[in-house]
Design an enzyme around this catalytic site. Structure first.
Site, PDB file in Angstrom:
ATOM      1  N   SER A 108       0.855  -1.191   0.000  1.00  6.74           N
ATOM      2  CA  SER A 108       0.000   0.000   0.000  1.00  6.74           C
ATOM      3  C   SER A 108       0.891   1.241   0.000  1.00  6.74           C
ATOM      4  CB  SER A 108      -0.871  -0.004   1.254  1.00  6.74           C
ATOM      5  OG  SER A 108      -1.483   1.241   1.410  1.00  6.74           O
ATOM      6  N   SER A 109       0.436   2.294  -0.668  1.00  2.29           N
ATOM      7  CA  SER A 109       1.277   3.501  -0.772  1.00  2.29           C
ATOM      8  C   SER A 109       1.543   4.129   0.598  1.00  2.29           C
ATOM      9  CB  SER A 109       0.616   4.526  -1.690  1.00  2.29           C
ATOM     10  OG  SER A 109      -0.637   4.902  -1.174  1.00  2.29           O
ATOM     11  N   CYS A 110       0.696   3.817   1.614  1.00  2.00           N
ATOM     12  CA  CYS A 110       0.891   4.447   2.928  1.00  2.00           C
ATOM     13  C   CYS A 110       2.066   3.844   3.692  1.00  2.00           C
ATOM     14  CB  CYS A 110      -0.387   4.401   3.753  1.00  2.00           C
ATOM     15  SG  CYS A 110      -0.910   2.735   4.108  1.00  2.00           S
ATOM     16  N   TYR A 137       0.931  -1.256  10.778  1.00  2.00           N
ATOM     17  CA  TYR A 137       0.434  -1.787   9.500  1.00  2.00           C
ATOM     18  C   TYR A 137       1.556  -1.765   8.456  1.00  2.00           C
ATOM     19  CZ  TYR A 137      -2.400  -1.695   5.179  1.00  2.00           C
ATOM     20  OH  TYR A 137      -2.934  -1.935   3.937  1.00  2.00           O
ATOM     21  N   HIS A 180     -11.641   4.655   5.194  1.00  2.00           N
ATOM     22  CA  HIS A 180     -10.681   5.577   4.585  1.00  2.00           C
ATOM     23  C   HIS A 180     -11.374   6.883   4.214  1.00  2.00           C
ATOM     24  CE1 HIS A 180      -8.232   1.820   3.612  1.00  2.00           C
ATOM     25  NE2 HIS A 180      -7.436   2.586   4.314  1.00  2.00           N
TER      26      HIS A 180
HETATM   27  N1  LIG Z   1      -8.395  -0.026   0.506  1.00  2.00           N
HETATM   28  C1  LIG Z   1      -7.357   0.642   0.073  1.00  2.00           C
HETATM   29  O1  LIG Z   1      -7.408   1.869  -0.140  1.00  2.00           O
HETATM   30  C2  LIG Z   1      -6.065  -0.064  -0.204  1.00  2.00           C
HETATM   31  C3  LIG Z   1      -5.007   0.703  -0.717  1.00  2.00           C
HETATM   32  C4  LIG Z   1      -3.807   0.086  -0.985  1.00  2.00           C
HETATM   33  C5  LIG Z   1      -3.670  -1.270  -0.734  1.00  2.00           C
HETATM   34  N2  LIG Z   1      -4.690  -1.999  -0.240  1.00  2.00           N
HETATM   35  C6  LIG Z   1      -4.450  -3.414   0.036  1.00  2.00           C
HETATM   36  O2  LIG Z   1      -5.366  -4.243  -0.639  1.00  2.00           O
HETATM   37  C7  LIG Z   1      -5.649  -5.396   0.152  1.00  2.00           C
HETATM   38  C8  LIG Z   1      -7.145  -5.574   0.336  1.00  2.00           C
HETATM   39  O3  LIG Z   1      -7.706  -4.390   0.871  1.00  2.00           O
HETATM   40  P1  LIG Z   1      -9.293  -4.119   0.831  1.00  2.00           P
HETATM   41  O4  LIG Z   1      -9.450  -2.655   0.836  1.00  2.00           O
HETATM   42  O5  LIG Z   1      -9.920  -4.942  -0.216  1.00  2.00           O
HETATM   43  O6  LIG Z   1      -9.706  -4.660   2.270  1.00  2.00           O
HETATM   44  P2  LIG Z   1     -11.163  -5.152   2.771  1.00  2.00           P
HETATM   45  O7  LIG Z   1     -12.235  -4.635   1.892  1.00  2.00           O
HETATM   46  O8  LIG Z   1     -11.210  -4.841   4.233  1.00  2.00           O
HETATM   47  O9  LIG Z   1     -11.084  -6.720   2.572  1.00  2.00           O
HETATM   48  C9  LIG Z   1     -10.174  -7.470   3.274  1.00  2.00           C
HETATM   49  C10 LIG Z   1     -10.523  -8.924   3.129  1.00  2.00           C
HETATM   50  O10 LIG Z   1      -9.572  -9.652   3.906  1.00  2.00           O
HETATM   51  C11 LIG Z   1     -10.235 -10.747   4.479  1.00  2.00           C
HETATM   52  N3  LIG Z   1      -9.626 -11.051   5.766  1.00  2.00           N
HETATM   53  C12 LIG Z   1      -9.292 -10.199   6.764  1.00  2.00           C
HETATM   54  N4  LIG Z   1      -8.803 -10.884   7.816  1.00  2.00           N
HETATM   55  C13 LIG Z   1      -8.845 -12.209   7.452  1.00  2.00           C
HETATM   56  C14 LIG Z   1      -8.491 -13.410   8.110  1.00  2.00           C
HETATM   57  N5  LIG Z   1      -7.992 -13.395   9.369  1.00  2.00           N
HETATM   58  N6  LIG Z   1      -8.680 -14.568   7.452  1.00  2.00           N
HETATM   59  C15 LIG Z   1      -9.177 -14.586   6.194  1.00  2.00           C
HETATM   60  N7  LIG Z   1      -9.524 -13.489   5.520  1.00  2.00           N
HETATM   61  C16 LIG Z   1      -9.364 -12.311   6.148  1.00  2.00           C
HETATM   62  C17 LIG Z   1     -11.685 -10.369   4.679  1.00  2.00           C
HETATM   63  O11 LIG Z   1     -12.450 -11.532   4.451  1.00  2.00           O
HETATM   64  P3  LIG Z   1     -14.017 -11.726   4.873  1.00  2.00           P
HETATM   65  O12 LIG Z   1     -14.782 -10.711   4.088  1.00  2.00           O
HETATM   66  O13 LIG Z   1     -14.346 -13.110   4.462  1.00  2.00           O
HETATM   67  O14 LIG Z   1     -14.089 -11.483   6.352  1.00  2.00           O
HETATM   68  C18 LIG Z   1     -11.905  -9.282   3.631  1.00  2.00           C
HETATM   69  O15 LIG Z   1     -12.685  -9.748   2.560  1.00  2.00           O
HETATM   70  C19 LIG Z   1      -4.879  -5.208   1.458  1.00  2.00           C
HETATM   71  O16 LIG Z   1      -3.680  -5.912   1.401  1.00  2.00           O
HETATM   72  C20 LIG Z   1      -4.600  -3.733   1.500  1.00  2.00           C
HETATM   73  O17 LIG Z   1      -3.431  -3.454   2.212  1.00  2.00           O
HETATM   74  C21 LIG Z   1      -5.892  -1.433   0.020  1.00  2.00           C
END
Ligand SMILES: NC(=O)c1ccc[n+]([C@@H]2O[C@H](COP(=O)([O-])OP(=O)(O)OC[C@H]3O[C@@H](n4cnc5c(N)ncnc54)[C@H](OP(=O)(O)O)[C@@H]3O)[C@@H](O)[C@H]2O)c1
Length: 309
Positions: A108-110, A137, A180
């Site tokens: 992630s960019s952060c 994080y 966010h």
């Molecule tokens: N959102 C952003 O702006 C952003 C920016 C840059 C990078 N990212 C990266 O992209 C990735 C996904 O982010 P997102 O925004 O899609 O997050 P999200 O919507 O919160 O989704 C995270 C997913 O991870 C699963 N998860 C969490 N804990 C778990 C565990 N203990 N066991 C199994 N599954 C688990 C959850 O599954 P369930 O739904 O089944 O509970 C959920 O579907 C991350 O690595 C994040 O760092 C995100």
């Protein structure tokens, strides 16, 4: 990836994982495996071992993580460090043990240094102190990137790391405390409109600059890189365009149709002053985003209305 390849998307219900799932289905992939966190807790080493031995996926998108905004990151510091380390340790190590052909890890960019020069180039990682509020994080995510590189160096595993900018889109998190900035503002302006509030107060000074990418564009880039990129280190994924939080708030105010005032609460923290990706490496490979910010906010707002109103 062959169209019949067995592909595991970890975190398929999340914003990123669901976008990758949509993209793979659209491209004709039919052998996609998924598990909810209730079915497979990726923090559980034995459960992850059993899952990989049973399913033997050929490709893995690791989009499962504990994710949140400034308040959540700063409040649940231990959880953010422990859970992310556990998830990525288990998945990356079992991918190696079961000869997964290729794995993509999402950073992630952060996690770039707080005061890194802008725009952020890939080689600025680990060149300075991190933003204090999300340091746990960031430490976990940096460990994940280094883990992919270490397994590539020692075991020749084809594990790649991508560095997405701030994302928004379908299935975003609109929780009042844990979301966010962009989804938080969509919710705030929507509630202010429904309640006919005279004003919306936005945290911070409004001057920090941020870049935003629609999650379906990210998924498109992830697919593109899974097909074409096999290198150590990381690669940025973003638009290369940023704007102030104030201009973002004005755009969301317009899309939502809120007619009151916009105020800023400068007593609240701003976070990193600017965060813009240098996307020249990605552009050089031939990938560019398609969905502009106003269009993306309209799509996200419709998704919010359909799910929460
Ligand atoms: N959102 C952003 O702006 C952003 C920016 C840059 C990078 N990212 C990266 O992209 C990735 C996904 O982010 P997102 O925004 O899609 O997050 P999200 O919507 O919160 O989704 C995270 C997913 O991870 C699963 N998860 C969490 N804990 C778990 C565990 N203990 N066991 C199994 N599954 C688990 C959850 O599954 P369930 O739904 O089944 O509970 C959920 O579907 C991350 O690595 C994040 O760092 C995100």
């Amino acid at each position: 990836m062959e169209k019949s390849a067995k592909i595991y998307i970890a975190g398929h219900r999340g914003m990123v994982g669901s976008a990758i799932h949509r993209k793979l289905v659209k491209e004709g992939y039919s052998n996609i495996i998924t598990r909810t966190s209730a079915e497979l807790d990726l923090r559980d080493q034995q459960a992850v071992t059993d899952f990989f031995e049973l399913e033997k996926p050929e490709y893995v998108f690791l989009a499962a993580a504990k994710v949140g905004g400034i308040v959540a990151n700063n409040t649940y510091r231990a959880d953010f460090l422990y859970e992310n380390l556990a998830i990525q340790n288990n998945v990356i190590h079992q991918a190696y043990k079961t000869d997964v052909k290729k794995l993509m890890f999402l950073g992630s960019s952060c996690i770039y240094p707080k005061l890194a020069p802008q725009p952020l180039k890939e080689d600025y990682l680990l060149t300075g102190l991190l933003e204090e509020t999300n340091e746990p994080y960031a430490i976990a995510k940096i460990a994940g990137i280094k883990m992919c590189d270490a397994y590539r160096a020692q075991y020749d595993s084809n594990f790649i790391s991508v560095m997405p900018t701030n994302l928004y889109g379908y299935n975003d998190n609109y929780h009042p405390q844990n979301s966010h900035v962009l989804p938080a503002l969509i919710r705030k302006f929507h509630e202010a409109k429904i309640n006919s509030s005279p004003e919306v107060v936005v945290w911070g000074s409004g001057s920090p600059m941020r870049e935003f990418l629609f999650a379906d564009d990210l998924a498109d880039a992830c697919y593109f890189l899974m097909e074409s990129y096999n290198e150590p280190n990381l690669i940025n994924i973003g638009t290369g365009v940023d704007l102030t939080i104030k201009d973002l708030a004005l755009l969301i105010k317009k899309v939502v149709g809120f007619e009151g005032d916009l105020k800023f609460d400068s007593t609240k923290p701003d976070g990193t002053p600017r965060k813009l990706m240098d996307v020249s490496k990605l552009h050089g490979l031939g990938w560019k985003h398609q969905i502009d910010l106003e269009e993306g906010i309209q799509l996200a707002y419709h998704d919010f209305l359909a799910k929460y109103v």
